[in-house]
Design a protein around this motif. Structure first.
Motif, PDB file in Angstrom:
ATOM      1  N   TRP A 197     -84.580 -60.395  10.824  1.00  0.00           N
ATOM      2  CA  TRP A 197     -85.340 -59.794   9.738  1.00  0.00           C
ATOM      3  C   TRP A 197     -85.437 -60.732   8.542  1.00  0.00           C
ATOM      4  O   TRP A 197     -86.509 -60.888   7.953  1.00  0.00           O
ATOM      5  CB  TRP A 197     -84.705 -58.468   9.322  1.00  0.00           C
ATOM      6  CG  TRP A 197     -85.427 -57.814   8.202  1.00  0.00           C
ATOM      7  CD1 TRP A 197     -86.683 -57.270   8.247  1.00  0.00           C
ATOM      8  CD2 TRP A 197     -84.979 -57.676   6.860  1.00  0.00           C
ATOM      9  NE1 TRP A 197     -87.020 -56.780   7.010  1.00  0.00           N
ATOM     10  CE2 TRP A 197     -85.997 -57.009   6.141  1.00  0.00           C
ATOM     11  CE3 TRP A 197     -83.822 -58.023   6.199  1.00  0.00           C
ATOM     12  CZ2 TRP A 197     -85.881 -56.707   4.809  1.00  0.00           C
ATOM     13  CZ3 TRP A 197     -83.696 -57.708   4.866  1.00  0.00           C
ATOM     14  CH2 TRP A 197     -84.716 -57.064   4.179  1.00  0.00           C
TER      15      TRP A 197
ATOM     16  N   THR B 294     -92.574 -55.760   4.380  1.00  0.00           N
ATOM     17  CA  THR B 294     -92.464 -54.390   4.887  1.00  0.00           C
ATOM     18  C   THR B 294     -93.530 -54.090   5.931  1.00  0.00           C
ATOM     19  O   THR B 294     -93.312 -53.268   6.822  1.00  0.00           O
ATOM     20  CB  THR B 294     -92.572 -53.359   3.745  1.00  0.00           C
ATOM     21  OG1 THR B 294     -93.779 -53.574   3.027  1.00  0.00           O
ATOM     22  CG2 THR B 294     -91.386 -53.459   2.812  1.00  0.00           C
ATOM     23  N   LYS B 295     -94.674 -54.756   5.849  1.00  0.00           N
ATOM     24  CA  LYS B 295     -95.735 -54.548   6.836  1.00  0.00           C
ATOM     25  C   LYS B 295     -95.583 -55.470   8.038  1.00  0.00           C
ATOM     26  O   LYS B 295     -95.662 -55.037   9.185  1.00  0.00           O
ATOM     27  CB  LYS B 295     -97.102 -54.787   6.188  1.00  0.00           C
ATOM     28  CG  LYS B 295     -97.439 -53.790   5.111  1.00  0.00           C
ATOM     29  CD  LYS B 295     -98.756 -54.126   4.452  1.00  0.00           C
ATOM     30  CE  LYS B 295     -99.034 -53.181   3.284  1.00  0.00           C
ATOM     31  NZ  LYS B 295    -100.241 -53.564   2.560  1.00  0.00           N
ATOM     32  N   GLU B 296     -95.377 -56.756   7.777  1.00  0.00           N
ATOM     33  CA  GLU B 296     -95.376 -57.745   8.850  1.00  0.00           C
ATOM     34  C   GLU B 296     -94.069 -57.797   9.631  1.00  0.00           C
ATOM     35  O   GLU B 296     -94.063 -58.197  10.790  1.00  0.00           O
ATOM     36  CB  GLU B 296     -95.696 -59.127   8.276  1.00  0.00           C
ATOM     37  CG  GLU B 296     -97.087 -59.218   7.694  1.00  0.00           C
ATOM     38  CD  GLU B 296     -97.382 -60.568   7.081  1.00  0.00           C
ATOM     39  OE1 GLU B 296     -96.667 -61.529   7.390  1.00  0.00           O
ATOM     40  OE2 GLU B 296     -98.336 -60.649   6.294  1.00  0.00           O
ATOM     41  N   CYS B 297     -92.971 -57.423   9.015  1.00  0.00           N
ATOM     42  CA  CYS B 297     -91.656 -57.507   9.660  1.00  0.00           C
ATOM     43  C   CYS B 297     -91.083 -56.122   9.932  1.00  0.00           C
ATOM     44  O   CYS B 297     -89.864 -55.938   9.954  1.00  0.00           O
ATOM     45  CB  CYS B 297     -90.701 -58.306   8.785  1.00  0.00           C
ATOM     46  SG  CYS B 297     -91.295 -59.942   8.375  1.00  0.00           S
ATOM     47  N   LYS B 298     -91.964 -55.164  10.159  1.00  0.00           N
ATOM     48  CA  LYS B 298     -91.532 -53.783  10.341  1.00  0.00           C
ATOM     49  C   LYS B 298     -90.635 -53.616  11.568  1.00  0.00           C
ATOM     50  O   LYS B 298     -89.621 -52.917  11.520  1.00  0.00           O
ATOM     51  CB  LYS B 298     -92.754 -52.871  10.452  1.00  0.00           C
ATOM     52  CG  LYS B 298     -92.437 -51.413  10.457  1.00  0.00           C
ATOM     53  CD  LYS B 298     -93.705 -50.587  10.445  1.00  0.00           C
ATOM     54  CE  LYS B 298     -93.358 -49.123  10.366  1.00  0.00           C
ATOM     55  NZ  LYS B 298     -94.554 -48.297  10.284  1.00  0.00           N
TER      56      LYS B 298
ATOM     57  N   LEU C 218     -87.131 -55.002  10.904  1.00  0.00           N
ATOM     58  CA  LEU C 218     -86.391 -54.127   9.996  1.00  0.00           C
ATOM     59  C   LEU C 218     -85.935 -52.854  10.709  1.00  0.00           C
ATOM     60  O   LEU C 218     -84.808 -52.402  10.521  1.00  0.00           O
ATOM     61  CB  LEU C 218     -87.244 -53.772   8.775  1.00  0.00           C
ATOM     62  CG  LEU C 218     -86.570 -52.897   7.725  1.00  0.00           C
ATOM     63  CD1 LEU C 218     -85.318 -53.575   7.167  1.00  0.00           C
ATOM     64  CD2 LEU C 218     -87.536 -52.576   6.605  1.00  0.00           C
ATOM     65  N   GLU C 219     -86.796 -52.281  11.555  1.00  0.00           N
ATOM     66  CA  GLU C 219     -86.422 -51.087  12.313  1.00  0.00           C
ATOM     67  C   GLU C 219     -85.259 -51.370  13.254  1.00  0.00           C
ATOM     68  O   GLU C 219     -84.341 -50.555  13.383  1.00  0.00           O
ATOM     69  CB  GLU C 219     -87.617 -50.555  13.099  1.00  0.00           C
ATOM     70  CG  GLU C 219     -88.637 -49.832  12.250  1.00  0.00           C
ATOM     71  CD  GLU C 219     -89.823 -49.346  13.062  1.00  0.00           C
ATOM     72  OE1 GLU C 219     -89.828 -49.526  14.308  1.00  0.00           O
ATOM     73  OE2 GLU C 219     -90.752 -48.789  12.464  1.00  0.00           O
TER      74      GLU C 219
END
Length: 106
Positions: free
Chosen positions: A40, A53-57, A60-61
């Protein structure tokens, strides 16, 4: 947090390993979710919080699942509910060793 600043001034490292998992850990063992956090951080490095937050969602999840096991707990809860439902309908009877009854031995 004055305790952390005091630790830096004295030169001791008591609780910094709690703040980031990719930091030096006690006994030099990698943290449980070290790999997911590293993926991440590598994805989010240099692109900013909003884009990250958009590209590495997915990264991160994965990291959050490793830390909190929310999906795992939901799955186990669903399995337990399905088992109880089948038991009420009479389609499933648990084996004796699952009900707390000892096996009959010769």
């Amino acid at each position: 947090m004055p305790l952390i600043n005091l630790q830096e001034k004295i030169g001791i490292d008591i609780d910094k390993w709690l703040l980031i998992q990719s930091g030096v850990q006690p006994n030099h063992r990698p943290a449980r979710c070290h790999v997911f956090e590293k993926e991440w951080i590598e994805c989010a490095h240099g692109i900013g919080k909003i884009r990250a937050t958009k590209e590495c969602k997915l990264e991160l999840e994965d990291f959050q699942e490793c830390l909190h096991h929310q999906k795992l707990h939901k799955r186990l809860r669903d399995i337990k509910m399905q088992k109880e439902k089948l038991m009420k309908e009479g389609k499933y009877t648990p084996p004796d060793h699952h009900t707390g009854n000892d096996e009959q031995r010769p």
